[in-house]
Design a protein around this motif. Structure first.
Motif, PDB file in Angstrom:
ATOM      1  N   UNK A  36       0.809  -1.216   0.000  1.00 50.86           N
ATOM      2  CA  UNK A  36       0.000   0.000   0.000  1.00 50.86           C
ATOM      3  C   UNK A  36       0.844   1.270   0.000  1.00 50.86           C
ATOM      4  N   UNK A  37       2.109   1.171   0.323  1.00 51.24           N
ATOM      5  CA  UNK A  37       2.993   2.335   0.319  1.00 51.24           C
ATOM      6  C   UNK A  37       4.218   2.048  -0.534  1.00 51.24           C
ATOM      7  N   UNK A  38       4.802   3.118  -1.064  1.00 52.21           N
ATOM      8  CA  UNK A  38       6.044   2.988  -1.826  1.00 52.21           C
ATOM      9  C   UNK A  38       7.013   4.065  -1.341  1.00 52.21           C
ATOM     10  N   UNK A  39       8.293   3.776  -1.474  1.00 50.78           N
ATOM     11  CA  UNK A  39       9.338   4.729  -1.121  1.00 50.78           C
ATOM     12  C   UNK A  39       9.897   5.365  -2.391  1.00 50.78           C
ATOM     13  N   UNK A  40      10.786   6.313  -2.232  1.00 51.85           N
ATOM     14  CA  UNK A  40      11.287   7.100  -3.357  1.00 51.85           C
ATOM     15  C   UNK A  40      11.975   6.245  -4.406  1.00 51.85           C
ATOM     16  N   UNK A  51      -1.489   0.366 -15.901  1.00 53.80           N
ATOM     17  CA  UNK A  51      -1.066  -0.925 -15.376  1.00 53.80           C
ATOM     18  C   UNK A  51      -0.680  -0.798 -13.905  1.00 53.80           C
ATOM     19  N   UNK A  52      -0.223   0.390 -13.510  1.00 56.72           N
ATOM     20  CA  UNK A  52       0.173   0.651 -12.126  1.00 56.72           C
ATOM     21  C   UNK A  52      -0.109   2.115 -11.829  1.00 56.72           C
ATOM     22  N   UNK A  53      -0.614   2.399 -10.641  1.00 53.66           N
ATOM     23  CA  UNK A  53      -0.925   3.759 -10.216  1.00 53.66           C
ATOM     24  C   UNK A  53      -0.251   4.032  -8.883  1.00 53.66           C
ATOM     25  N   UNK A  54       0.408   5.183  -8.769  1.00 54.17           N
ATOM     26  CA  UNK A  54       0.977   5.647  -7.508  1.00 54.17           C
ATOM     27  C   UNK A  54       0.445   7.063  -7.270  1.00 54.17           C
ATOM     28  N   UNK A  55      -0.022   7.318  -6.057  1.00 55.59           N
ATOM     29  CA  UNK A  55      -0.612   8.613  -5.741  1.00 55.59           C
ATOM     30  C   UNK A  55       0.269   9.322  -4.716  1.00 55.59           C
ATOM     31  N   UNK A  91       2.857  15.685   1.225  1.00 60.73           N
ATOM     32  CA  UNK A  91       3.401  14.890   2.334  1.00 60.73           C
ATOM     33  C   UNK A  91       2.490  13.752   2.764  1.00 60.73           C
ATOM     34  N   UNK A  92       1.734  13.187   1.822  1.00 61.58           N
ATOM     35  CA  UNK A  92       0.933  12.011   2.140  1.00 61.58           C
ATOM     36  C   UNK A  92      -0.335  12.277   2.902  1.00 61.58           C
ATOM     37  N   UNK A 105       0.348   4.513  -2.075  1.00 60.13           N
ATOM     38  CA  UNK A 105       0.603   5.897  -1.687  1.00 60.13           C
ATOM     39  C   UNK A 105       2.094   6.114  -1.488  1.00 60.13           C
ATOM     40  N   UNK A 106       2.621   7.126  -2.160  1.00 62.66           N
ATOM     41  CA  UNK A 106       3.991   7.574  -1.889  1.00 62.66           C
ATOM     42  C   UNK A 106       3.867   8.584  -0.757  1.00 62.66           C
ATOM     43  N   UNK A 107       4.039   8.117   0.462  1.00 62.48           N
ATOM     44  CA  UNK A 107       3.739   8.925   1.638  1.00 62.48           C
ATOM     45  C   UNK A 107       4.592  10.188   1.682  1.00 62.48           C
TER      46      UNK A 107
END
Length: 294
Positions: A171-175, A247-251, A255-256, A276-278
């Motif tokens: 559910x989260x991704x880092x830089x 195919x892939x979504x990052x929001x 600052x999250x 979410x890219x927090x």
């Protein structure tokens, strides 16, 4: 795209991810319901607590974006890193939130007065920790008052819940994950900030203006009306229809926080929860600042 099965016509169902003031008023005395005031101001960090003391929905607890829903700021990681799991777990238990009870998981309703900007952070955090029985109040506190319901200045006493977090994988991704996929075909990187901030014309908070290369702009305020009511599922379906190609979504956002409003609206449209890219732009530009020697 999936249908919005959560907003069931069954009056006994908990209408996630959004509840109306009338529903909340009818269920305010339910033993298995917890209401949380999430009002906050980025410009005046004490504002939310002050407003809560002056009047809140009867029985509502207060959670602060900086003190409760985030952890301390570091050199990187953004302005609102995810809260310490143990600390917030203890806090949620004091609100009487149960993961298990004879009547099922506690139903949680979060509200603010900022078009879901802060209530959606709690909504997302609880979902991220496996507690799906959570919704935001449509129209916020203003909607509650406009419907003719009153406020209280009495703060409820601490409770003894058994909330147990179960973090959801992916559910989260880092830089680094953002860098690896930001320009790949089929990847949609959604910047939730205002168009002016996205274009780099204004930056009232972070040290560098701009946006992550390859990102597209979906301003978080576009999913609600000026009265703070979420647009209809059909309108949100239309708003997010282009994601069917992804195919892939990052929001992300600054600052999250407000990115969670877009995530809320996607779920309300029947879409699955996207990563979410927090750290968002505040994390991304912190590396640009350090790289430049600033």
């Amino acid at each position: 795209m999936q249908s919005l099965s959560a907003n069931s016509a069954n009056s006994g169902a908990f209408p996630t991810p959004v509840v109306e003031p009338d529903w909340l008023a009818q269920h305010l005395e339910d033993a298995n319901l917890v209401v949380v005031d999430c009002r906050f101001s980025l410009a005046e960090p004490e504002f939310g607590q002050q407003q809560y003391a002056q009047g809140h929905i009867p029985g509502a607890f207060y959670l602060d974006l900086n003190q409760d829903l985030s952890s301390p700021v570091q050199g990187h990681g953004g302005r609102h890193p995810l809260p310490d799991q143990e600390k917030l777990t203890d806090k949620l238990r004091q609100l009487g939130i149960n993961s298990k009870s004879p009547s099922g998981p506690t139903r949680v309703v979060a509200y603010d007065n900022s078009r879901f900007a802060f209530a959606s952070r709690l909504w997302w955090l609880l979902n991220y920790w496996g507690h799906s029985q959570v919704a935001v109040l449509n129209g916020g506190l203003a909607g509650w008052q406009s419907a003719g319901y009153g406020l209280s200045q009495v703060a409820p006493l601490p409770q003894a819940g058994n909330f147990s977090p179960q973090p959801q994988s992916g559910w989260t991704v880092e830089i680094e994950a953002v860098k690896q996929c930001q320009n790949q075909p089929g990847v949609w990187l959604i910047d939730s900030r205002s168009p002016e901030r996205y274009r780099g014309e204004q930056e009232p908070i972070d040290p560098i203006a701009g946006s992550i290369p390859g990102a597209v702009n979906y301003f978080w305020q576009e999913v609600s009306d000026p009265d703070g009511r979420l647009r209809s599922p059909a309108a949100l379906h239309q708003h997010w229809q282009a994601l069917a190609e992804a195919e892939k979504v990052i929001v992300y956002c600054g600052s999250g926080v407000t990115a969670c409003v877009n995530l809320l609206s996607q779920v309300a449209a029947g879409l699955p929860m996207q990563p979410l890219y927090v750290g968002g732009w505040s994390d991304w530009c912190s590396y640009l600042t350090s790289d430049s020697g600033a």
